[in-house]
Design a protein around this motif. Structure first.
Motif, PDB file in Angstrom:
ATOM      1  N   LEU A 199       0.825  -1.198   0.000  1.00 56.27           N
ATOM      2  CA  LEU A 199       0.000   0.000   0.000  1.00 56.27           C
ATOM      3  C   LEU A 199       0.861   1.251   0.000  1.00 56.27           C
ATOM      4  N   GLN A 200       1.924   1.265   0.799  1.00 52.27           N
ATOM      5  CA  GLN A 200       2.813   2.423   0.828  1.00 52.27           C
ATOM      6  C   GLN A 200       3.466   2.641  -0.530  1.00 52.27           C
ATOM      7  N   ALA A 201       3.885   1.563  -1.169  1.00 53.42           N
ATOM      8  CA  ALA A 201       4.505   1.680  -2.493  1.00 53.42           C
ATOM      9  C   ALA A 201       3.498   2.227  -3.504  1.00 53.42           C
ATOM     10  N   ALA A 202       2.270   1.753  -3.441  1.00 48.79           N
ATOM     11  CA  ALA A 202       1.240   2.237  -4.372  1.00 48.79           C
ATOM     12  C   ALA A 202       0.950   3.717  -4.137  1.00 48.79           C
ATOM     13  N   LEU A 203       0.885   4.126  -2.884  1.00 46.96           N
ATOM     14  CA  LEU A 203       0.628   5.538  -2.583  1.00 46.96           C
ATOM     15  C   LEU A 203       1.772   6.429  -3.053  1.00 46.96           C
ATOM     16  N   GLN A 204       3.005   5.989  -2.871  1.00 46.81           N
ATOM     17  CA  GLN A 204       4.146   6.772  -3.321  1.00 46.81           C
ATOM     18  C   GLN A 204       4.163   6.865  -4.845  1.00 46.81           C
ATOM     19  N   SER A 205       3.852   5.773  -5.511  1.00 46.82           N
ATOM     20  CA  SER A 205       3.807   5.771  -6.968  1.00 46.82           C
ATOM     21  C   SER A 205       2.724   6.719  -7.469  1.00 46.82           C
ATOM     22  N   TYR A 206       1.569   6.693  -6.816  1.00 42.78           N
ATOM     23  CA  TYR A 206       0.474   7.583  -7.206  1.00 42.78           C
ATOM     24  C   TYR A 206       0.867   9.040  -6.997  1.00 42.78           C
ATOM     25  N   ALA A 207       1.516   9.321  -5.882  1.00 44.91           N
ATOM     26  CA  ALA A 207       1.940  10.697  -5.602  1.00 44.91           C
ATOM     27  C   ALA A 207       2.925  11.184  -6.660  1.00 44.91           C
ATOM     28  N   GLN A 208       3.829  10.331  -7.101  1.00 43.04           N
ATOM     29  CA  GLN A 208       4.790  10.719  -8.128  1.00 43.04           C
ATOM     30  C   GLN A 208       4.094  10.934  -9.465  1.00 43.04           C
ATOM     31  N   MET A 209       3.082  10.106  -9.752  1.00 44.04           N
ATOM     32  CA  MET A 209       2.349  10.264 -11.015  1.00 44.04           C
ATOM     33  C   MET A 209       1.561  11.569 -11.026  1.00 44.04           C
ATOM     34  N   GLN A 210       1.075  12.000  -9.880  1.00 43.47           N
ATOM     35  CA  GLN A 210       0.328  13.249  -9.803  1.00 43.47           C
ATOM     36  C   GLN A 210       1.217  14.436 -10.139  1.00 43.47           C
ATOM     37  N   LYS A 211       2.505  14.349  -9.856  1.00 45.13           N
ATOM     38  CA  LYS A 211       3.441  15.438 -10.155  1.00 45.13           C
ATOM     39  C   LYS A 211       3.684  15.558 -11.654  1.00 45.13           C
ATOM     40  N   LEU A 212       3.426  14.523 -12.421  1.00 41.43           N
ATOM     41  CA  LEU A 212       3.718  14.506 -13.848  1.00 41.43           C
ATOM     42  C   LEU A 212       2.488  14.886 -14.671  1.00 41.43           C
ATOM     43  N   SER A 213       1.854  15.992 -14.329  1.00 40.39           N
ATOM     44  CA  SER A 213       0.671  16.399 -15.078  1.00 40.39           C
ATOM     45  C   SER A 213       1.096  17.100 -16.376  1.00 40.39           C
ATOM     46  N   LEU A 214       0.164  17.270 -17.259  1.00 35.19           N
ATOM     47  CA  LEU A 214       0.433  17.927 -18.534  1.00 35.19           C
ATOM     48  C   LEU A 214       0.863  19.373 -18.319  1.00 35.19           C
ATOM     49  N   PHE A 215       0.292  20.052 -17.310  1.00 42.32           N
ATOM     50  CA  PHE A 215       0.661  21.432 -17.031  1.00 42.32           C
ATOM     51  C   PHE A 215       2.117  21.543 -16.590  1.00 42.32           C
ATOM     52  N   ASN A 216       2.586  20.605 -15.782  1.00 46.75           N
ATOM     53  CA  ASN A 216       3.984  20.624 -15.365  1.00 46.75           C
ATOM     54  C   ASN A 216       4.892  20.356 -16.562  1.00 46.75           C
ATOM     55  N   TYR A 217       4.451  19.523 -17.485  1.00 50.33           N
ATOM     56  CA  TYR A 217       5.238  19.197 -18.671  1.00 50.33           C
ATOM     57  C   TYR A 217       5.338  20.438 -19.576  1.00 50.33           C
ATOM     58  N   ILE A 218       4.226  21.144 -19.751  1.00 53.30           N
ATOM     59  CA  ILE A 218       4.202  22.320 -20.615  1.00 53.30           C
ATOM     60  C   ILE A 218       4.992  23.459 -19.960  1.00 53.30           C
TER      61      ILE A 218
END
Length: 88
Positions: free
Chosen positions: A68-87
């Motif tokens: 569960l901790q690994a899944a939560l950390q992975s999700y948190a990292q994926m949230q940082k990679l939004s299209l707005f941050n990329y642009i």
């Protein structure tokens, strides 16, 4: 004619009461069946709780916690990679 009408009315009331009594008996039967099913479910849960190996159970809980901790950390990292941050 009046006597027949009253007799029919009385018979209708008797039929209505028989129908009501039948409905109540069916309801009681369903409740009894549900209570028996619930008792069996609870007995199974109690049996599993009594038969559990504490070392194995704690190990499984710890494994699930790490997952569960690994899944939560992975999700948190994926949230940082939004299209707005990329642009941006």
């Amino acid at each position: 004619g009046r006597a027949l009408s009253e007799l029919d009315s009385g018979m209708n009331r008797v039929q209505a009461m028989r129908s009501y009594a039948g409905d109540q008996l069916n309801r009681a039967d369903r409740l009894e069946s549900d209570m028996k099913d619930q008792a069996l479910t609870q007995e199974g849960a109690r049996s599993r709780a009594e038969d559990i190996d504490m070392i194995t159970a704690l190990s499984q809980v710890e494994t699930q916690k790490v997952g569960l901790q690994a899944a939560l950390q992975s999700y948190a990292q994926m949230q940082k990679l939004s299209l707005f941050n990329y642009i941006g």
